[in-house]
Write a protein that holds these residues in place. Sequence first.
Motif, PDB file in Angstrom:
ATOM      1  N   VAL A  63       0.854  -1.204   0.000  1.00 15.98           N
ATOM      2  CA  VAL A  63       0.000   0.000   0.000  1.00 15.98           C
ATOM      3  C   VAL A  63       0.884   1.246   0.000  1.00 15.98           C
ATOM      4  O   VAL A  63       0.623   2.221  -0.709  1.00 15.98           O
ATOM      5  N   ALA A  64       1.940   1.186   0.783  1.00 17.32           N
ATOM      6  CA  ALA A  64       2.868   2.322   0.818  1.00 17.32           C
ATOM      7  C   ALA A  64       3.476   2.549  -0.559  1.00 17.32           C
ATOM      8  O   ALA A  64       3.785   3.675  -0.936  1.00 17.32           O
ATOM      9  N   ASP A  65       3.609   1.472  -1.326  1.00 16.43           N
ATOM     10  CA  ASP A  65       4.170   1.593  -2.679  1.00 16.43           C
ATOM     11  C   ASP A  65       3.107   1.861  -3.733  1.00 16.43           C
ATOM     12  O   ASP A  65       3.398   1.797  -4.927  1.00 16.43           O
ATOM     13  N   GLY A  66       1.872   2.106  -3.301  1.00 17.14           N
ATOM     14  CA  GLY A  66       0.855   2.507  -4.261  1.00 17.14           C
ATOM     15  C   GLY A  66      -0.165   1.446  -4.584  1.00 17.14           C
ATOM     16  O   GLY A  66      -0.985   1.619  -5.489  1.00 17.14           O
ATOM     17  N   GLU A  67      -0.181   0.327  -3.854  1.00 18.71           N
ATOM     18  CA  GLU A  67      -1.204  -0.699  -4.085  1.00 18.71           C
ATOM     19  C   GLU A  67      -2.567  -0.164  -3.648  1.00 18.71           C
ATOM     20  O   GLU A  67      -2.651   0.761  -2.835  1.00 18.71           O
ATOM     21  N   ALA A  68      -3.653  -0.764  -4.192  1.00 17.09           N
ATOM     22  CA  ALA A  68      -5.004  -0.347  -3.826  1.00 17.09           C
ATOM     23  C   ALA A  68      -5.226  -0.580  -2.340  1.00 17.09           C
ATOM     24  O   ALA A  68      -4.718  -1.548  -1.782  1.00 17.09           O
ATOM     25  N   ILE A  69      -6.011   0.305  -1.731  1.00 20.23           N
ATOM     26  CA  ILE A  69      -6.181   0.221  -0.272  1.00 20.23           C
ATOM     27  C   ILE A  69      -7.373  -0.640   0.122  1.00 20.23           C
ATOM     28  O   ILE A  69      -7.620  -0.842   1.293  1.00 20.23           O
ATOM     29  N   ASN A  70      -8.122  -1.152  -0.859  1.00 13.55           N
ATOM     30  CA  ASN A  70      -9.393  -1.810  -0.526  1.00 13.55           C
ATOM     31  C   ASN A  70      -9.310  -3.327  -0.625  1.00 13.55           C
ATOM     32  O   ASN A  70     -10.259  -3.987  -0.978  1.00 13.55           O
ATOM     33  N   LYS A  71      -8.165  -3.891  -0.313  1.00 12.33           N
ATOM     34  CA  LYS A  71      -8.037  -5.344  -0.460  1.00 12.33           C
ATOM     35  C   LYS A  71      -8.092  -6.100   0.858  1.00 12.33           C
ATOM     36  O   LYS A  71      -7.992  -7.318   0.865  1.00 12.33           O
ATOM     37  N   CYS A  72      -8.215  -5.389   1.947  1.00 13.70           N
ATOM     38  CA  CYS A  72      -8.209  -6.081   3.239  1.00 13.70           C
ATOM     39  C   CYS A  72      -9.633  -6.446   3.636  1.00 13.70           C
ATOM     40  O   CYS A  72     -10.384  -5.615   4.126  1.00 13.70           O
ATOM     41  N   ALA A  73      -9.990  -7.698   3.395  1.00 17.21           N
ATOM     42  CA  ALA A  73     -11.361  -8.132   3.696  1.00 17.21           C
ATOM     43  C   ALA A  73     -11.652  -8.194   5.200  1.00 17.21           C
ATOM     44  O   ALA A  73     -12.693  -7.716   5.634  1.00 17.21           O
ATOM     45  N   PRO A  74     -10.756  -8.764   6.016  1.00 17.89           N
ATOM     46  CA  PRO A  74     -11.089  -8.828   7.448  1.00 17.89           C
ATOM     47  C   PRO A  74     -11.181  -7.448   8.098  1.00 17.89           C
ATOM     48  O   PRO A  74     -11.930  -7.252   9.038  1.00 17.89           O
ATOM     49  N   GLY A  75     -10.414  -6.501   7.577  1.00 17.45           N
ATOM     50  CA  GLY A  75     -10.440  -5.160   8.153  1.00 17.45           C
ATOM     51  C   GLY A  75     -11.727  -4.431   7.846  1.00 17.45           C
ATOM     52  O   GLY A  75     -12.234  -3.672   8.661  1.00 17.45           O
ATOM     53  N   GLY A  76     -12.250  -4.683   6.650  1.00 16.57           N
ATOM     54  CA  GLY A  76     -13.520  -4.079   6.267  1.00 16.57           C
ATOM     55  C   GLY A  76     -13.419  -2.586   6.016  1.00 16.57           C
ATOM     56  O   GLY A  76     -12.335  -2.023   5.845  1.00 16.57           O
ATOM     57  N   GLU A  77     -14.593  -1.978   6.023  1.00 16.76           N
ATOM     58  CA  GLU A  77     -14.690  -0.564   5.682  1.00 16.76           C
ATOM     59  C   GLU A  77     -13.908   0.320   6.663  1.00 16.76           C
ATOM     60  O   GLU A  77     -13.304   1.315   6.259  1.00 16.76           O
ATOM     61  N   ASP A  78     -13.931  -0.052   7.909  1.00 19.31           N
ATOM     62  CA  ASP A  78     -13.249   0.764   8.917  1.00 19.31           C
ATOM     63  C   ASP A  78     -11.768   0.893   8.604  1.00 19.31           C
ATOM     64  O   ASP A  78     -11.197   1.992   8.639  1.00 19.31           O
ATOM     65  N   THR A  79     -11.167  -0.257   8.291  1.00 24.15           N
ATOM     66  CA  THR A  79      -9.737  -0.247   7.998  1.00 24.15           C
ATOM     67  C   THR A  79      -9.456   0.564   6.736  1.00 24.15           C
ATOM     68  O   THR A  79      -8.488   1.328   6.683  1.00 24.15           O
ATOM     69  N   ILE A  80     -10.306   0.407   5.735  1.00 24.94           N
ATOM     70  CA  ILE A  80     -10.119   1.154   4.492  1.00 24.94           C
ATOM     71  C   ILE A  80     -10.171   2.648   4.770  1.00 24.94           C
ATOM     72  O   ILE A  80      -9.361   3.427   4.261  1.00 24.94           O
ATOM     73  N   LYS A  81     -11.129   3.014   5.630  1.00 24.21           N
ATOM     74  CA  LYS A  81     -11.270   4.437   5.960  1.00 24.21           C
ATOM     75  C   LYS A  81     -10.001   4.954   6.641  1.00 24.21           C
ATOM     76  O   LYS A  81      -9.482   6.021   6.304  1.00 24.21           O
ATOM     77  N   LYS A  82      -9.498   4.154   7.579  1.00 19.51           N
ATOM     78  CA  LYS A  82      -8.294   4.590   8.301  1.00 19.51           C
ATOM     79  C   LYS A  82      -7.096   4.684   7.361  1.00 19.51           C
ATOM     80  O   LYS A  82      -6.298   5.631   7.454  1.00 19.51           O
ATOM     81  N   ILE A  83      -6.971   3.700   6.480  1.00 21.34           N
ATOM     82  CA  ILE A  83      -5.845   3.730   5.540  1.00 21.34           C
ATOM     83  C   ILE A  83      -5.984   4.938   4.619  1.00 21.34           C
ATOM     84  O   ILE A  83      -5.008   5.636   4.326  1.00 21.34           O
ATOM     85  N   ALA A  84      -7.227   5.197   4.185  1.00 24.67           N
ATOM     86  CA  ALA A  84      -7.465   6.342   3.298  1.00 24.67           C
ATOM     87  C   ALA A  84      -7.059   7.639   3.991  1.00 24.67           C
ATOM     88  O   ALA A  84      -6.429   8.511   3.381  1.00 24.67           O
ATOM     89  N   ASP A  85      -7.400   7.737   5.270  1.00 22.13           N
ATOM     90  CA  ASP A  85      -7.027   8.930   6.033  1.00 22.13           C
ATOM     91  C   ASP A  85      -5.515   9.073   6.098  1.00 22.13           C
ATOM     92  O   ASP A  85      -4.968  10.163   5.915  1.00 22.13           O
ATOM     93  N   LEU A  86      -4.870   7.969   6.344  1.00 27.34           N
ATOM     94  CA  LEU A  86      -3.420   8.002   6.518  1.00 27.34           C
ATOM     95  C   LEU A  86      -2.717   8.310   5.202  1.00 27.34           C
ATOM     96  O   LEU A  86      -1.764   9.082   5.153  1.00 27.34           O
ATOM     97  N   MET A  87      -3.219   7.714   4.127  1.00 21.77           N
ATOM     98  CA  MET A  87      -2.541   7.862   2.845  1.00 21.77           C
ATOM     99  C   MET A  87      -3.017   9.107   2.094  1.00 21.77           C
ATOM    100  O   MET A  87      -2.450   9.442   1.051  1.00 21.77           O
ATOM    101  N   GLY A  88      -4.087   9.717   2.601  1.00 20.88           N
ATOM    102  CA  GLY A  88      -4.595  10.898   1.925  1.00 20.88           C
ATOM    103  C   GLY A  88      -5.206  10.587   0.577  1.00 20.88           C
ATOM    104  O   GLY A  88      -5.059  11.336  -0.379  1.00 20.88           O
ATOM    105  N   VAL A  89      -5.892   9.438   0.488  1.00 22.31           N
ATOM    106  CA  VAL A  89      -6.578   9.077  -0.756  1.00 22.31           C
ATOM    107  C   VAL A  89      -8.060   8.908  -0.490  1.00 22.31           C
ATOM    108  O   VAL A  89      -8.516   8.943   0.650  1.00 22.31           O
ATOM    109  N   GLU A  90      -8.796   8.727  -1.569  1.00 23.48           N
ATOM    110  CA  GLU A  90     -10.234   8.558  -1.464  1.00 23.48           C
ATOM    111  C   GLU A  90     -10.568   7.198  -0.834  1.00 23.48           C
ATOM    112  O   GLU A  90      -9.874   6.209  -1.076  1.00 23.48           O
ATOM    113  N   VAL A  91     -11.647   7.162  -0.062  1.00 23.48           N
ATOM    114  CA  VAL A  91     -12.131   5.883   0.468  1.00 23.48           C
ATOM    115  C   VAL A  91     -12.747   5.104  -0.688  1.00 23.48           C
ATOM    116  O   VAL A  91     -13.512   5.655  -1.477  1.00 23.48           O
ATOM    117  N   GLN A  92     -12.369   3.833  -0.811  1.00 25.09           N
ATOM    118  CA  GLN A  92     -12.923   3.001  -1.876  1.00 25.09           C
ATOM    119  C   GLN A  92     -13.732   1.870  -1.256  1.00 25.09           C
ATOM    120  O   GLN A  92     -13.422   1.420  -0.162  1.00 25.09           O
TER     121      GLN A  92
END
Lengths: 189, 783
Positions: A63-92
Motif C-alpha cells: 500500500v505504501a508503494d501505491g497498491e489499492a487500499i481496498n483489499k483487506c477483507a477482514p479489516g472491512g470498511e473501517d480499515t479502508i477508511k483509516k488507511i485512506a485517512d493516513l494515505m490521503g486518498v479517497e475511500v474506496q
Amino acid sequence: MNILLAILVLGSIAAVFGALLGFASVRFKVDADPIVDQLDALLPQTQCGQCGYPGCKPYAQAVADGEAINKCAPGGEDTIKKIADLMGVEVQPIDDSHVSGDAPKSNRPKVAFVIEEDCIGCTKCIQACPVDAIIGAAKQMHTIIIDECTGCDLCVAPCPVDCIEMRELPDTIHNWQWDLTSIPVKQLD
Amino acid sequence: MVESVIERITRGHFWDFHGGIHPPEQKFLTSNKPIKQLALPKQLIIPLQQHIGREGDLLVSIGEHVLKGQALTLSTNPMVVPIHAPTSGTISAIKMSVIAHPSGLSQLCVFLDVDGEDTWRKRDVCTDLAQLSNHEIIKKIADAGIAGMGGAGFPTHIKVSSKPDIKFLIINGAECEPYITADDLLMMEQSNAIVDGIKIIDRLLTPAVILIGIEANKPKAIKALQQATAAIEKIKVCIVPTKYPTGGEKQLVQILTGQEVTSGRLPIHDGIVMQNIATCFAINEAVRHDTPLIRRVVTVTGQALNKPQNVWALLGTPINFLLEQCSVENIKNEKQTVIMGGPMMGFSVSSELVPIVKTSNCILVPSKKEMPSAFEKESKEVECIRCGQCSDVCPSQLLPQELQWSAKAKDYSQLEKLNLRDCIDCGACAYVCPSQIPLVHYYRIAKAEIREQQQLDLKAEKAKIRFEARKLRLEKEKVARQEKHQKAAAARKAAMNKATPEATGAKSAVAAALARVKAKKASKGQSQVNTSDSQNDLPTDTAVDQKSQVATAIARAKAKKKLKEEAVQKPSTSDGIVDNAIEEKSASTQQASTDDKKEKIAAAIAKAKAKKLSKSAEAPDLEKDSDDTSPKKTVSSDDKKAKIAAAIAKAKAKKLSKSAEVPGLEKDSEDSLPEQTVSSDDKKAKIAAAIAKAKNKALAKANEGKVEVNETSLLTSTNNATEIDSKPLQPEKMVQNNIAESENKPVAATDKKAKIAAAIAKAKAKKKLKEANTVEENDRDGV
C-alpha cells in the motif's frame, strides 16, 4: 555585467541551499519507511493473505508503494477508511475479489474449530496456520487455541477431511455490547 | 494533613464535589420496615461468577447433597472468589442460565433444590480474635467469598490485605441512590456487628482514621452507628449532605477528605481504602461466626408492589420468588418492568428467574405512573439543545454533550480525549436532560466498543508477534538446513583430500591394475566359455574344468580388488574443478564394476547349476562302487576340513564387514572416509574368501570325485547371495549316507550358517558401495 552579477548571486544562493538540503537529507535520513509501520498497525493482523500478499506487513508495504487500499477483507470498511485517512486518498469500497467465501452474515469474530473426531492428524492445517494457533502432531488429533486464532480461514482449505470449520465466538458477558434496544432507565416525578 | 481533615470533620464541615442532583428519594417506601426473614425458596440458582474477576473451579457435581455454607467452587487465584451453598439441599443441575446482567446472557449456574432442613456444615466459631493472625483473618475473608457488596464486586480480601501508609479507611454508608434502603436498614439493625467488622478491617489495614460516611437522610442509622462507635476514638461518623451520587467512591473521598482522586488513579494510591457497610457486616460474619457470604439485604421496592420491604435474601434466590413475597400487584402484566439495582444505575432484567447475587442491592418494580419511561417502547429522545445542564451536574466534571456527539459518531479517539473512562455511569446527565437523551446509554455502548477494540488491538498485536516469530522460525530452519548441507559437502570434500596420502602409491597401483584388467578380460572370456562348456561336461572333464575355474576365481577376485582401488583412488588423486569430471568417471567405473560383478554372478549361478546336474548323475555311481566306507570317510573329512576353512574365512569377512558398518553409519552425514574403509574391508573379505576357495580347490584335487560338491557350494556362497538353500547340499548328503549322522549334521549346519553369513556380508558390502556412489553423485550436485 548586471546579468552576470545576478547569475552569480542566484547561483551561489542555489549552491548554498543545495548543500544545505543535501546535508539535511544525509543528516536527518529516516531509515525505515515509517508509513509502512503505521499502515501495518491499522491492519487487523489476521495474516490471512486474502489481499494477495503473504501477511499484513507485506500488504502494508505494498500500500505504501501505491497498491489499492481496498483489499483487506477482514479489516472491512473501517480499515479502508483509516488507511485512506493516513494515505490521503479517497475511500474506496472493498474489493470483492479479495473476499474469500461468502459475505459474513454478522460482524461477530469467527475462529477455526477442529471437529476432533474427524481429524486424522495430517498436520496440514498446522503448516497453514500463520500464527501457530493449532496444536497437534502427526497422527495425533489437532486442536485450535481459540485465543490465538485470528480467524483467517487459511487452515480450512488444506484439511483433507474437511474437519475444520469457522465458528462464531459465542456471546458472553465479557464481549457483550450494549445495544440501543435496551430500555433506558430514567427517573421522573 | 490527616489532622486538619479530622479537625474539619469534627467541626462538621465537609467538602463538596462538582455537580450532582437531587432526585426524589422514594426511600420512605421501605425505610420504616424491618428487614424481613423470608421462607426458603424451592430452588436456588447460584451463578458461579458473582464478582469482578473469574469463576472458580467447581467442587460439586449433579446429585450431590450439600450443606449450608459448603463451598461450591474453589478459588485458585486471588481474583477468583468462591461461592457457597446458601442452604442445604441437592444439586439438581449445573447449566447455563440467565444471570443478573444487562445483556440478559446466560452463565454457568448451580441449581440447588432446597431440602428445607437448612442444615449447617460444621462451623468454627471464633470467640477470641486475638488468637488469629492477620493472615488467617484474610484467609477467612477470602474463603468466605466476600466481594464488594456496594455494586462493583471487587474481591474484598485483596482490598483488606495489608498495605503500608493507609491514611483513611472510609466506610461507605451513603446509599445515595433513590429507593434503596438496604444499607440503611442494616445499619439500624446490625450496627454493632458492622462496627465489629470495621474493627477487623482496622486491625488489618491500621489506617490513621476511620470515617463512616452517611447521608443526612438516614437519621436512625446515624444514631445507631454513633451509639455503637461512641467508645471508639478512631471512628468518626460523618453526616454528609444528601446528594446524588455521594455514594460514588471518588465522590465520597472528595467529600470526606477534600482530596480529588485524579483520573486513572485509585483511592488506594492516595492511601485511602473504601468499604461498603454490607461488606463490613459480611466480614464480621465470616471472621467471627465462620459464615460465608450466602445472604444479603435486598430492597424490594416500587409502587407496583403491595408490600415493598427489605428482605434477607439468600444468594441465588430468583427474583420472582422475592416479588411473590412482596406481592406484586400486576404479576400477570407481562409488560411489568423489573429493574435490578437502583433507578439511576440499574438495568431491567430480561427474565424473572434472574437470581440475586452478591452485588444486587435492590429490585425495583415501578408502576407506570411512577416511571413512565420504563414502559415506553420508543425513546422520546430529541435533538440536543446545548443547554449545558448535563455538564453542570456531572460529578466527574466531564462534558456529557460533547461525549454524546462523539459516541454517536463512534469517534473513539475523541472520546479518549474527553476522558470518557472517568465517567462513572451515574446517570445524572440523563436525568437532567430536557431532550430526554439517554446519555449514559450512549456512553455504555461506546465504552463496550472501546474495550472490545482494545481487546482486538491486543489480539492483533499478539497475532503479529506470533506471525513474526513463526516467520523467523521458518527462516532459521531454512538457513540451518542449508548450513547442514554445506557442512556435509565440505566434510566430504575434506575427507577426500585426506584420503590422498593413503593412496600415494596410486600410479604404480594403476599400472598394476591395468595389467590385471587385461588378465581379467581374458579370464572373463574364458569363464564364459567354461560356463557354456560345462553344460555338456562329462565327469572325466571336471579336473580340467576345475583348474580353469580356480584361475577364473582368482582373476575375478583380483579384478574386483583392482576396480575398487581405482574407484577410491581416482577421485582422491585430484581436486579442484577437475574433481567433477573425475568423480563422474569414477562413478561410472564403479557402476561398470558392479555391472561386471552382476555378470559374473550370473555366470557363476549357471556354472553351479550345471555342476549340480552332473553331480546328481555321478553320486549314485560312487555309492555303488564303494565297497569300503573308509575312502568315503577320508573324502568326507577332507571335504569337511575345506568347508571349515571356508567358513572361517567367511566368518572373518563377516566380522570385517561388520566393523566397517559402524563408521558406515557416520558416512551419511559426515564424510566419505568410511566408504573407503568399507571397500577395503570388503576387499579383504573377498581376498580371504578367494584364498579359502583356492585352498579348498587344492584339497579337492586330491579327492577329485568329491571336489565338485565343494566347488558348487562355495561358488554358490561366494557369488550368489540369493541362492542359499539346501539344494547344493543334496549331493553331499547322498554321498554321506553311510557315514554316521552325528558326524555329518553339525558340519552341514555350520557350513550353511557360514554361507549365509558370507552372503549377508557380501550383500552389505555391495549396498555400501552403492550408497557411496549415490553420496558421491549428490556431492557433485551439491558442489
